[in-house]
Design an enzyme around this catalytic site. Structure first.
Site, PDB file in Angstrom:
ATOM      1  N   LYS A  10       3.082  48.957  15.271  1.00 60.56           N
ATOM      2  CA  LYS A  10       2.184  47.817  15.503  1.00 60.56           C
ATOM      3  C   LYS A  10       2.904  46.735  16.278  1.00 60.56           C
ATOM      4  O   LYS A  10       4.138  46.622  16.243  1.00 60.56           O
ATOM      5  CB  LYS A  10       1.668  47.244  14.179  1.00 60.56           C
ATOM      6  N   ASP A 139       2.928  45.543   5.351  1.00 60.46           N
ATOM      7  CA  ASP A 139       2.468  46.110   6.622  1.00 60.46           C
ATOM      8  C   ASP A 139       1.999  47.558   6.490  1.00 60.46           C
ATOM      9  O   ASP A 139       1.547  48.147   7.475  1.00 60.46           O
ATOM     10  CB  ASP A 139       3.613  46.078   7.659  1.00 60.46           C
TER      11      ASP A 139
HETATM   12  O1  C5P Z   1       6.060  43.353   2.034  1.00 59.27           O
HETATM   13  P1  C5P Z   1       7.394  43.707   2.614  1.00 59.27           P
HETATM   14  O2  C5P Z   1       8.236  44.517   1.663  1.00 59.27           O
HETATM   15  O3  C5P Z   1       7.308  44.331   3.966  1.00 59.27           O
HETATM   16  O4  C5P Z   1       8.141  42.322   2.822  1.00 59.27           O
HETATM   17  C1  C5P Z   1       9.517  42.254   3.056  1.00 59.27           C
HETATM   18  C2  C5P Z   1       9.983  40.812   2.908  1.00 59.27           C
HETATM   19  O5  C5P Z   1       9.483  40.023   3.990  1.00 59.27           O
HETATM   20  C3  C5P Z   1       9.496  40.106   1.660  1.00 59.27           C
HETATM   21  O6  C5P Z   1      10.348  40.345   0.564  1.00 59.27           O
HETATM   22  C4  C5P Z   1       9.550  38.634   2.091  1.00 59.27           C
HETATM   23  O7  C5P Z   1      10.870  38.142   2.071  1.00 59.27           O
HETATM   24  C5  C5P Z   1       9.136  38.736   3.550  1.00 59.27           C
HETATM   25  N1  C5P Z   1       7.690  38.522   3.721  1.00 59.27           N
HETATM   26  C6  C5P Z   1       7.170  37.241   3.557  1.00 59.27           C
HETATM   27  N2  C5P Z   1       5.824  37.041   3.706  1.00 59.27           N
HETATM   28  C7  C5P Z   1       5.003  38.064   4.032  1.00 59.27           C
HETATM   29  C8  C5P Z   1       5.508  39.372   4.221  1.00 59.27           C
HETATM   30  C9  C5P Z   1       6.867  39.567   4.056  1.00 59.27           C
HETATM   31  O8  C5P Z   1       7.909  36.298   3.271  1.00 59.27           O
HETATM   32  N3  C5P Z   1       3.717  37.832   4.176  1.00 59.27           N
END
Ligand code: C5P
Length: 306
Positions: A10, A139
């Site tokens: 993406k 994502d």
């Molecule tokens: O959801 P995912 O595991 O991909 O997110 C990884 C990290 O990215 C989270 O632990 C957070 O630190 C950051 N993040 C965030 N806000 C989001 C998505 C991700 O702060 N909306």
């Protein structure tokens, strides 16, 4: 028997980042667009537990243990159906840059969900697969969804947006990755340093751009170029200042627009047509400001069994 799933990367065409929430995530206004650059994940009968192998771009950087989102996906799906510890082998053929801001790990998680569902004959409803995907990461649902979608919340609450055509993109891959949490932290730090505050009480979640929605619906690349925004870009460039050169190089070589893809360090360039995209990729490759560059297009469908 084996099942292979193709899954897209993406690019975020609007990445509006609100303040830091109490749960450590940021509320987003996140418009995802799926591009043809993608990985393939093959699920086949394993011998013991969940095993992984990986080939292709950056394969050496991909963890082959239980921390890989593809392995987590297999376990999560089995647990959801009350199955005992699953036995499956997952082979990942990578084309999406690792830790590149293109949701490559998330794509592999989404692909593994779909591949295991088909291999095990579970027939899990799509709505449930999307919920399981959201448990794996912010994502992951979009990699199943595909096309163009607005993601709210931490990016997992998806709503399809209409698109009137195909857009041509070039992605310049950097040496090494950037950690997504580190880029969000740098975004917070820059906001604090500017006196804006960084919490969700200080920073409202940005509105969806009406110009962006209109440009997508019209299939108008020039209008889309004018509407692209990424609130994580200052943070990614702050952590990796050489990205500014990559972005400038693409603009000088004919890109309609240049921006960091998601949390970076991959840089995305919008081109007016496929020929310009191919020339732009070549100019970026020879410039020495990136490790490699790939011309591609989107939107394309989400994870699909092939
Ligand atoms: O959801 P995912 O595991 O991909 O997110 C990884 C990290 O990215 C989270 O632990 C957070 O630190 C950051 N993040 C965030 N806000 C989001 C998505 C991700 O702060 N909306």
């Amino acid at each position: 028997m084996s099942v292979t799933v193709r899954v897209p990367a993406k690019v975020n065409v609007q990445l509006g980042v609100g303040g830091l929430r109490a749960d450590g995530f940021h509320d987003l206004t996140n418009v995802f667009l799926a591009v043809a650059l993608g990985d393939q994940v093959t699920a086949s009968a394993g011998t013991e537990g969940v095993t992984l192998s990986c080939e292709g771009l950056g394969a050496g950087l991909v963890p082959l243990d239980g921390s890989n989102l593809a392995a987590k996906a297999a376990r999560l799906l089995a647990a959801h159906h009350g199955l005992p510890e699953p036995t499956v082998h997952l082979h990942i053929a990578k084309s999406i840059p690792v830790a590149g801001g293109m949701a490559g790990g998330s794509a592999d998680g989404a692909a593994a969900l779909l591949a295991c569902d088909a291999l095990w004959g579970l027939g899990t409803p799509r709505s449930v697969l999307l919920e399981l995907a959201a448990e794996l990461g912010s994502d992951v649902p979009f990699a199943l969804f595909g096309g163009v979608a607005l993601g709210r919340g931490r990016g997992e609450l998806l709503e399809a947006l209409p698109v009137g055509g195909t857009f041509h993109w070039v992605f310049a891959v950097a040496d090494g990755g950037l950690s997504t949490p580190a880029v969000f932290r740098e975004c917070d730090r820059l906001r604090e340093a500017a006196g804006l505050g960084s919490s969700d009480a200080d920073v409202p979640t940005p509105a969806l751009s009406a110009d962006l929605v209109a440009a997508l619906a019209a299939g108008d690349a020039k209008a889309l170029a004018a509407a692209l925004t990424n609130d994580l870009q200052p943070a990614a460039v702050s952590l990796r200042p050489t990205l500014a050169e990559t972005l400038d190089t693409g603009l000088a070589a004919g890109a309609l627009a240049a921006l960091v893809s998601g949390s970076g360090p991959t840089c995305a360039f919008l081109a007016p047509d496929a020929e310009t995209a191919a020339a732009l990729a070549e100019a970026l490759r020879v410039s020495g400001t990136c490790r490699d560059a790939h011309a591609t297009h989107g939107p394309v469908p989400g994870a699909t069994v092939i």
